[in-house]
Write an enzyme that holds these catalytic residues in place. Structure first.
Site, PDB file in Angstrom:
ATOM      1  N   LYS A  13      -3.987  -2.026  -4.530  1.00 46.48           N
ATOM      2  CA  LYS A  13      -3.083  -1.596  -5.613  1.00 46.48           C
ATOM      3  C   LYS A  13      -1.823  -2.460  -5.631  1.00 46.48           C
ATOM      4  CE  LYS A  13      -2.619   2.643  -4.050  1.00 46.48           C
ATOM      5  NZ  LYS A  13      -3.409   2.510  -2.801  1.00 46.48           N
ATOM      6  N   ARG A  87       0.132  10.985  -6.629  1.00 50.35           N
ATOM      7  CA  ARG A  87      -1.043  11.110  -5.758  1.00 50.35           C
ATOM      8  C   ARG A  87      -1.661  12.491  -5.813  1.00 50.35           C
ATOM      9  NH1 ARG A  87      -0.434   7.020  -0.772  1.00 50.35           N
ATOM     10  NH2 ARG A  87       0.761   5.660  -2.076  1.00 50.35           N
ATOM     11  N   ARG A 126      -4.252  -6.234   7.605  1.00 46.95           N
ATOM     12  CA  ARG A 126      -3.116  -6.503   6.706  1.00 46.95           C
ATOM     13  C   ARG A 126      -1.861  -6.909   7.475  1.00 46.95           C
ATOM     14  NH1 ARG A 126      -1.179  -2.163   2.349  1.00 46.95           N
ATOM     15  NH2 ARG A 126      -1.154  -0.776   4.150  1.00 46.95           N
ATOM     16  N   ARG A 159       1.759  -2.936   9.545  1.00 50.06           N
ATOM     17  CA  ARG A 159       2.367  -1.621   9.330  1.00 50.06           C
ATOM     18  C   ARG A 159       1.899  -0.649  10.401  1.00 50.06           C
ATOM     19  NH1 ARG A 159       1.738  -0.255   2.994  1.00 50.06           N
ATOM     20  NH2 ARG A 159       1.114   1.754   3.893  1.00 50.06           N
ATOM     21  N   ARG A 170      -5.492   8.841   6.339  1.00 50.89           N
ATOM     22  CA  ARG A 170      -4.880   8.619   5.020  1.00 50.89           C
ATOM     23  C   ARG A 170      -5.941   8.695   3.921  1.00 50.89           C
ATOM     24  NH1 ARG A 170      -2.375   3.014   6.249  1.00 50.89           N
ATOM     25  NH2 ARG A 170      -2.015   2.845   4.019  1.00 50.89           N
TER      26      ARG A 170
HETATM   27  P1  AP5 Z   1      -2.784  -3.793  -0.622  1.00 53.18           P
HETATM   28  O1  AP5 Z   1      -2.600  -4.473  -1.932  1.00 53.18           O
HETATM   29  O2  AP5 Z   1      -1.640  -3.766   0.337  1.00 53.18           O
HETATM   30  O3  AP5 Z   1      -3.402  -2.333  -0.864  1.00 53.18           O
HETATM   31  P2  AP5 Z   1      -2.732  -0.997  -1.379  1.00 53.18           P
HETATM   32  O4  AP5 Z   1      -3.757  -0.317  -2.213  1.00 53.18           O
HETATM   33  O5  AP5 Z   1      -1.396  -1.285  -2.023  1.00 53.18           O
HETATM   34  O6  AP5 Z   1      -2.585  -0.256   0.013  1.00 53.18           O
HETATM   35  P3  AP5 Z   1      -1.424   0.597   0.657  1.00 53.18           P
HETATM   36  O7  AP5 Z   1      -1.846   0.864   2.066  1.00 53.18           O
HETATM   37  O8  AP5 Z   1      -0.072  -0.046   0.462  1.00 53.18           O
HETATM   38  O9  AP5 Z   1      -1.494   1.873  -0.133  1.00 53.18           O
HETATM   39  P4  AP5 Z   1      -1.130   3.242   0.398  1.00 53.18           P
HETATM   40  O10 AP5 Z   1      -1.360   3.989  -0.830  1.00 53.18           O
HETATM   41  O11 AP5 Z   1      -1.792   3.759   1.592  1.00 53.18           O
HETATM   42  O12 AP5 Z   1       0.341   3.026   0.993  1.00 53.18           O
HETATM   43  P5  AP5 Z   1       1.763   3.082   0.309  1.00 53.18           P
HETATM   44  O13 AP5 Z   1       2.514   1.917   0.773  1.00 53.18           O
HETATM   45  O14 AP5 Z   1       1.665   3.354  -1.160  1.00 53.18           O
HETATM   46  O15 AP5 Z   1      -4.063  -4.480   0.085  1.00 53.18           O
HETATM   47  C1  AP5 Z   1      -4.479  -4.055   1.377  1.00 53.18           C
HETATM   48  C2  AP5 Z   1      -4.975  -5.271   2.187  1.00 53.18           C
HETATM   49  O16 AP5 Z   1      -6.169  -5.774   1.592  1.00 53.18           O
HETATM   50  C3  AP5 Z   1      -3.988  -6.459   2.224  1.00 53.18           C
HETATM   51  O17 AP5 Z   1      -4.079  -7.048   3.487  1.00 53.18           O
HETATM   52  C4  AP5 Z   1      -4.508  -7.416   1.131  1.00 53.18           C
HETATM   53  O18 AP5 Z   1      -4.190  -8.748   1.418  1.00 53.18           O
HETATM   54  C5  AP5 Z   1      -6.009  -7.147   1.197  1.00 53.18           C
HETATM   55  N1  AP5 Z   1      -6.678  -7.269  -0.106  1.00 53.18           N
HETATM   56  C6  AP5 Z   1      -6.202  -6.876  -1.327  1.00 53.18           C
HETATM   57  N2  AP5 Z   1      -7.122  -7.110  -2.284  1.00 53.18           N
HETATM   58  C7  AP5 Z   1      -8.204  -7.658  -1.631  1.00 53.18           C
HETATM   59  C8  AP5 Z   1      -9.489  -8.116  -2.079  1.00 53.18           C
HETATM   60  N3  AP5 Z   1      -9.853  -8.068  -3.364  1.00 53.18           N
HETATM   61  N4  AP5 Z   1     -10.351  -8.561  -1.127  1.00 53.18           N
HETATM   62  C9  AP5 Z   1     -10.003  -8.615   0.200  1.00 53.18           C
HETATM   63  N5  AP5 Z   1      -8.805  -8.224   0.676  1.00 53.18           N
HETATM   64  C10 AP5 Z   1      -7.916  -7.740  -0.238  1.00 53.18           C
HETATM   65  O19 AP5 Z   1       2.346   4.421   0.964  1.00 53.18           O
HETATM   66  C11 AP5 Z   1       2.699   4.489   2.343  1.00 53.18           C
HETATM   67  C12 AP5 Z   1       2.981   5.917   2.724  1.00 53.18           C
HETATM   68  O20 AP5 Z   1       4.082   6.450   1.943  1.00 53.18           O
HETATM   69  C13 AP5 Z   1       1.821   6.882   2.483  1.00 53.18           C
HETATM   70  O21 AP5 Z   1       0.911   6.870   3.559  1.00 53.18           O
HETATM   71  C14 AP5 Z   1       2.585   8.234   2.361  1.00 53.18           C
HETATM   72  O22 AP5 Z   1       2.935   8.733   3.625  1.00 53.18           O
HETATM   73  C15 AP5 Z   1       3.854   7.829   1.628  1.00 53.18           C
HETATM   74  N6  AP5 Z   1       3.725   7.954   0.154  1.00 53.18           N
HETATM   75  C16 AP5 Z   1       3.672   6.924  -0.742  1.00 53.18           C
HETATM   76  N7  AP5 Z   1       3.549   7.406  -2.000  1.00 53.18           N
HETATM   77  C17 AP5 Z   1       3.507   8.757  -1.891  1.00 53.18           C
HETATM   78  C18 AP5 Z   1       3.360   9.810  -2.840  1.00 53.18           C
HETATM   79  N8  AP5 Z   1       3.225   9.555  -4.147  1.00 53.18           N
HETATM   80  N9  AP5 Z   1       3.361  11.083  -2.373  1.00 53.18           N
HETATM   81  C19 AP5 Z   1       3.505  11.359  -1.067  1.00 53.18           C
HETATM   82  N10 AP5 Z   1       3.627  10.403  -0.111  1.00 53.18           N
HETATM   83  C20 AP5 Z   1       3.630   9.110  -0.522  1.00 53.18           C
END
Ligand code: AP5
Length: 216
Positions: A13, A87, A126, A159, A170
């Site tokens: 994402k 979410r 990552r 991370r 998660r």
């Molecule tokens: P990446 O682009 O980083 O993936 P992502 O979907 O953004 O993953 P996140 O882990 O950031 O999402 P998340 O939803 O768990 O965490 P967030 O930071 O929002 O890609 C992942 C990896 O794959 C990278 O290494 C990339 O290079 C690789 N990649 C990408 N595309 C690829 C492809 N096509 N092929 C191969 N490799 C690829 O949230 C963190 C925390 O915050 C949550 O756990 C929660 O505690 C809290 N939080 C955030 N939002 C909320 C909410 N709305 N409500 C409650 N808690 C929340």
């Protein structure tokens, strides 16, 4: 355009939202980045969020809504690519109310679909730059110089919530459990566009571009 990206943690994402935002010249608004920023600065909100994020649990709605609603009010957020929020069904209703107050509506909800085993592989490999938030992957998208961000020269790190056990937690509590009601909520308004998230970053971004063209 006002776009929302849904999908499991690690679906890409953030990677895709950043590319899309730069193409559309709109801000990329990511709840995870905003929370990590608040944690880094040890604001009251960041201190409250820290334990939830490190355990891989959802941060309480009122904390996340606070940071997102504030960001949506900024003058540059007329159009946006929203990533990581909402979410849950409750957060989706909160978002609608916040947008309604600003006289705005969503144009499309892109759902990136990626199987669990691929997610574990992506997240355990990552790396990210705490200075500018750019993400890398040790195999699929390595930096030019090991351990250093191509964009800002900052030191890269993993991370804390990207170990395999926390990733599986998660996936369950932040994706498999809430995604059904979230998709139902947006499907009723015909906003959901499924996108296959497998393949290279470029292949996925081309699919997203086609899906947006077809839906607008
Ligand atoms: P990446 O682009 O980083 O993936 P992502 O979907 O953004 O993953 P996140 O882990 O950031 O999402 P998340 O939803 O768990 O965490 P967030 O930071 O929002 O890609 C992942 C990896 O794959 C990278 O290494 C990339 O290079 C690789 N990649 C990408 N595309 C690829 C492809 N096509 N092929 C191969 N490799 C690829 O949230 C963190 C925390 O915050 C949550 O756990 C929660 O505690 C809290 N939080 C955030 N939002 C909320 C909410 N709305 N409500 C409650 N808690 C929340």
């Amino acid at each position: 355009m006002r776009l929302l990206l849904l999908g499991p943690p690690g679906a890409g994402k953030g990677t895709q939202a950043r590319l899309l935002a730069s193409r559309l010249k709109s801000p990329h608004i990511a709840s995870g980045d905003l929370l990590r920023d608040a944690m880094e600065q040890a604001t009251p909100l960041g201190r409250e969020a820290k334990a939830y994020v490190e355990r891989g649990d959802l941060v309480p709605d009122e904390i996340v809504l606070g940071v997102i609603a504030e960001r949506l009010k900024a003058p540059d957020a007329e159009g946006f690519v929203l990533d990581g929020f909402p979410r849950t069904g409750g957060q989706a209703r909160d978002l609608d109310r916040a947008l309604e107050d600003l006289g705005r509506t969503l144009d499309a909800v892109l759902h990136l679909e990626v199987p669990d085993e691929e997610i574990v592989e992506r997240l355990t490999g990552r790396l990210f730059c705490p200075q500018c938030q750019r993400v890398y992957h040790v195999l699929h998208d390595p930096p030019r110089e090991e351990g250093t961000c191509d964009d800002c020269g900052g030191p890269l790190s993993a991370r804390k919530d990207d170990d395999a056990e926390t990733v599986r937690h998660r996936l369950r509590v932040q994706y498999h459990e809430p995604i059904g009601s979230l998709l139902k909520y947006y499907d009723k308004r015909g906003l959901v566009v499924p996108v296959d998230g497998m393949g290279s970053v470029k292949e996925v971004s081309e699919r997203i571009a086609k899906a947006i063209e077809a839906g607008t």
